[in-house]
Design a protein around this motif. Structure first.
Motif, PDB file in Angstrom:
ATOM      1  N   VAL A 180       0.880  -1.281  -0.136  1.00 53.30           N
ATOM      2  CA  VAL A 180       0.063  -0.095  -0.121  1.00 53.30           C
ATOM      3  C   VAL A 180       0.930   1.442   0.019  1.00 53.30           C
ATOM      4  N   ALA A 181       2.114   1.033   0.717  1.00 55.92           N
ATOM      5  CA  ALA A 181       2.853   2.646   0.610  1.00 55.92           C
ATOM      6  C   ALA A 181       3.232   3.226  -0.661  1.00 55.92           C
ATOM      7  N   PRO A 182       4.075   2.173  -1.698  1.00 52.53           N
ATOM      8  CA  PRO A 182       4.206   2.692  -2.864  1.00 52.53           C
ATOM      9  C   PRO A 182       3.197   3.083  -3.844  1.00 52.53           C
ATOM     10  N   ILE A 183       1.844   2.391  -3.636  1.00 50.89           N
ATOM     11  CA  ILE A 183       0.825   2.741  -4.346  1.00 50.89           C
ATOM     12  C   ILE A 183       0.309   4.432  -4.062  1.00 50.89           C
ATOM     13  N   VAL A 184       0.332   4.387  -2.681  1.00 48.75           N
ATOM     14  CA  VAL A 184      -0.227   5.618  -2.211  1.00 48.75           C
ATOM     15  C   VAL A 184       0.774   6.929  -2.746  1.00 48.75           C
ATOM     16  N   GLN A 185       1.719   6.636  -2.767  1.00 43.17           N
ATOM     17  CA  GLN A 185       2.849   7.958  -3.253  1.00 43.17           C
ATOM     18  C   GLN A 185       2.511   8.429  -4.544  1.00 43.17           C
ATOM     19  N   ALA A 186       2.089   7.609  -5.570  1.00 44.10           N
ATOM     20  CA  ALA A 186       1.952   8.068  -7.007  1.00 44.10           C
ATOM     21  C   ALA A 186       0.283   8.701  -7.103  1.00 44.10           C
ATOM     22  N   VAL A 187       0.475   9.833  -7.475  1.00 44.61           N
ATOM     23  CA  VAL A 187      -0.968  10.493  -7.551  1.00 44.61           C
ATOM     24  C   VAL A 187      -0.872  11.010  -9.122  1.00 44.61           C
ATOM     25  N   LEU A 188      -2.088  10.961  -9.816  1.00 50.29           N
ATOM     26  CA  LEU A 188      -2.480  11.581 -11.224  1.00 50.29           C
ATOM     27  C   LEU A 188      -2.979  12.788 -10.767  1.00 50.29           C
ATOM     28  N   GLY A 189      -2.709  13.774 -11.633  1.00 46.44           N
ATOM     29  CA  GLY A 189      -3.277  15.188 -11.583  1.00 46.44           C
ATOM     30  C   GLY A 189      -4.391  15.256 -12.577  1.00 46.44           C
ATOM     31  N   GLU A 190      -5.126  16.388 -12.745  1.00 44.18           N
ATOM     32  CA  GLU A 190      -6.167  16.689 -13.681  1.00 44.18           C
ATOM     33  C   GLU A 190      -5.745  16.304 -15.063  1.00 44.18           C
ATOM     34  N   LEU A 191      -6.798  15.536 -15.802  1.00 45.33           N
ATOM     35  CA  LEU A 191      -6.326  14.984 -17.265  1.00 45.33           C
ATOM     36  C   LEU A 191      -7.283  16.326 -18.085  1.00 45.33           C
ATOM     37  N   ARG A 192      -6.628  16.966 -18.964  1.00 42.61           N
ATOM     38  CA  ARG A 192      -7.196  17.790 -19.599  1.00 42.61           C
ATOM     39  C   ARG A 192      -6.880  17.732 -21.234  1.00 42.61           C
ATOM     40  N   VAL A 193      -7.916  18.249 -21.974  1.00 42.41           N
ATOM     41  CA  VAL A 193      -7.629  18.402 -23.315  1.00 42.41           C
ATOM     42  C   VAL A 193      -6.932  19.726 -23.896  1.00 42.41           C
ATOM     43  N   SER A 194      -5.959  19.474 -24.618  1.00 48.26           N
ATOM     44  CA  SER A 194      -4.978  20.464 -24.983  1.00 48.26           C
ATOM     45  C   SER A 194      -5.454  20.788 -26.556  1.00 48.26           C
ATOM     46  N   SER A 195      -5.756  19.855 -27.106  1.00 48.05           N
ATOM     47  CA  SER A 195      -6.131  20.229 -28.583  1.00 48.05           C
ATOM     48  C   SER A 195      -6.979  19.254 -29.401  1.00 48.05           C
ATOM     49  N   VAL A 196      -7.826  19.717 -30.274  1.00 45.67           N
ATOM     50  CA  VAL A 196      -8.630  18.401 -30.817  1.00 45.67           C
ATOM     51  C   VAL A 196      -8.444  18.835 -32.442  1.00 45.67           C
ATOM     52  N   SER A 197      -8.612  18.139 -33.290  1.00 47.48           N
ATOM     53  CA  SER A 197      -8.761  17.967 -34.567  1.00 47.48           C
ATOM     54  C   SER A 197      -9.994  17.056 -34.985  1.00 47.48           C
ATOM     55  N   PRO A 198     -10.370  17.129 -36.358  1.00 51.91           N
ATOM     56  CA  PRO A 198     -11.396  16.144 -36.723  1.00 51.91           C
ATOM     57  C   PRO A 198     -11.182  14.764 -36.553  1.00 51.91           C
TER      58      PRO A 198
END
Length: 325
Positions: free
Chosen positions: A28-46
Motif C-alpha cells: 500500500v505504501a508505494p501505491i499511495v505515493q503516486a498520484v495523477l493530476g487532472e486530465l485535460r484536453v490541449s487540442s482537438v482536430s477532426p
C-alpha cells in the motif's frame, strides 16, 4: 460514479483490482505515493485529440489510456511513464469520446482520471501542408490566363480497389478535362499529415505503410499547375493484421516442383533480373528491376519495418521501379 472507471472492462481488469485488496498490507505504501493530476484536453482536430496531465506525487512506471472508438470497440493505448501528454490518432469527426487515463506501478493500475472530448468537424483544409499557403497565393496572378482550364477538369468518385492490413489501392476517373498532377493526402496512424504526389496520367495508386484495423480518410486533389481545383474523398478501414505474411519463401520454391506438369512452361518464360537501389533518402528508398523474359501480372515487395513488423507492397505488373516511403 461520473467517471465510470469500469467503462472498458478488459480481461485483466478484475484480477488487478483483486490483487490490490489481497496485497494491500505489503504494497500500500508505494501505491499511495503516486498520484495523477487532472486530465485535460490541449487540442482537438477532426481525427485526433491531444491530452495532458500532471503527476503531483510520486512517479508511475507507465500509463494506459482507454476509450471506445466510433464503432464502440474498446481501445487501449500504452504510454511511457515519463510522458505527460499524448496524441490520440484515428478518431472520427464530430464524435464524443470518454478518455480514461490510468497510472500503473508495475502492472497494477493505481490511479485513474477521466475526461470527455468532442473531435472537430471535418473541413476541406484538414491537411494544411507547409506549401499550402504558397499554392493559394499563386492562383490570383494566374487566374486571368488560365481561369477556364481548371473549371473543365473534373474528378469523379474515389473508390477503393483493394485493401490489405498495411496498404490500400485507390482508383478514380476524370470524366472531363485533364489534370497536370494529383495529390493524395491523409493522416497516418500517429495523426501526422502525409502527402503523396501522383502523375496526372494516373488513375490509380497503392498507399503503403498503413496500420492494420485502422480507419483512414483519403483526400485526392486534382491540380492544374500548382492549384488544387477539385477534390474527392473516401474512408476505408484496413484489414485485420496478418501474423506473418512473409514466410512464403519455402512455398514459392516448392510450387514450381508441384505444378511443373501443368504450368512449368509459364513460370519459365517470366524471369526477374537483379533488384537494384537507385536512390535513398533518410525516410525512403527507390528500387529498380527488369524482367528480361516474359511478363508478370503483378509484383509484391516484402520487407520488415524498423519495428520488425512485416510489410507488403503490391505493385502493378507493368512497373519496373518503386519508391518505398
Amino acid at each position: 460514479a461520473a467517471e465510470e472507471p469500469e467503462e472498458l472492462p478488459l480481461p485483466s481488469e478484475k484480477p488487478k483490482h483483486e490483487k490490490h485488496r489481497t496485497e494491500s498490507p505489503a504494497s500500500v505504501a508505494p501505491i499511495v505515493q503516486a498520484v495523477l493530476g487532472e486530465l485535460r484536453v490541449s487540442s482537438v482536430s477532426p481525427d485526433s485529440a491531444q491530452l495532458q496531465w500532471s503527476v503531483p506525487k510520486g512517479p508511475f512506471d507507465s500509463f494506459m489510456l482507454q476509450y471506445r472508438d466510433a464503432q464502440g470497440q474498446p481501445q487501449a493505448l500504452p504510454i511511457d511513464g515519463r510522458s505527460h501528454s499524448v496524441t490520440v490518432p484515428g478518431l472520427s469527426p464530430s464524435h464524443r469520446y470518454h478518455f480514461h487515463l490510468y497510472g500503473l506501478q508495475g502492472r497494477r493500475k493505481t490511479d485513474h482520471v477521466s475526461i470527455e472530448a468532442v473531435t472537430g468537424t471535418e473541413e476541406p483544409e484538414e491537411l494544411p501542408l507547409p506549401s499550402e499557403e504558397k499554392k493559394h497565393e499563386k492562383p490570383p496572378n494566374k487566374t486571368p490566363p488560365s481561369d477556364a482550364h481548371p473549371v473543365q477538369a473534373v474528378l469523379e468518385e474515389l473508390r477503393v480497389s483493394s485493401v490489405t492490413p498495411r496498404s490500400v489501392g485507390l482508383q478514380w476517373s476524370v470524366p472531363e478535362g485533364s489534370f497536370d498532377s494529383f495529390m493524395l493526402q491523409y493522416r497516418d496512424a500517429q495523426g501526422q499529415p502525409q502527402a503523396l504526389a501522383i502523375d496526372g496520367g494516373s488513375r490509380s495508386v497503392t498507399v503503403p505503410g498503413l496500420s492494420p484495423s485502422r480507419r483512414y480518410r483519403f483526400h485526392l486533389y486534382g491540380l492544374r499547375g500548382r492549384k488544387k481545383t477539385d477534390r474527392v474523398s473516401v474512408d476505408i478501414i484496413t484489414e485485420e493484421p496478418e501474423e506473418l505474411p512473409l514466410p512464403t519463401e519455402e512455398q514459392q520454391h516448392e510450387k514450381p516442383q508441384t505444378e511443373a506438369p501443368t504450368s512449368e512452361a509459364t513460370p519459365a518464360t517470366a524471369v526477374l533480373e537483379e533488384l537494384t537501389v537507385s536512390s535513398v533518402t533518410p525516410t525512403s528508398a527507390q528500387l529498380q528491376w527488369t524482367a528480361p523474359k516474359g511478363s508478370y501480372d503483378s509484383f509484391m515487395l516484402q520487407y520488415r519495418d524498423a519495428q520488425g513488423q512485416p510489410q507488403a507492397l503490391p505493385i502493378d505488373g507493368g512497373s519496373r521501379s518503386v519508391t518505398v516511403p
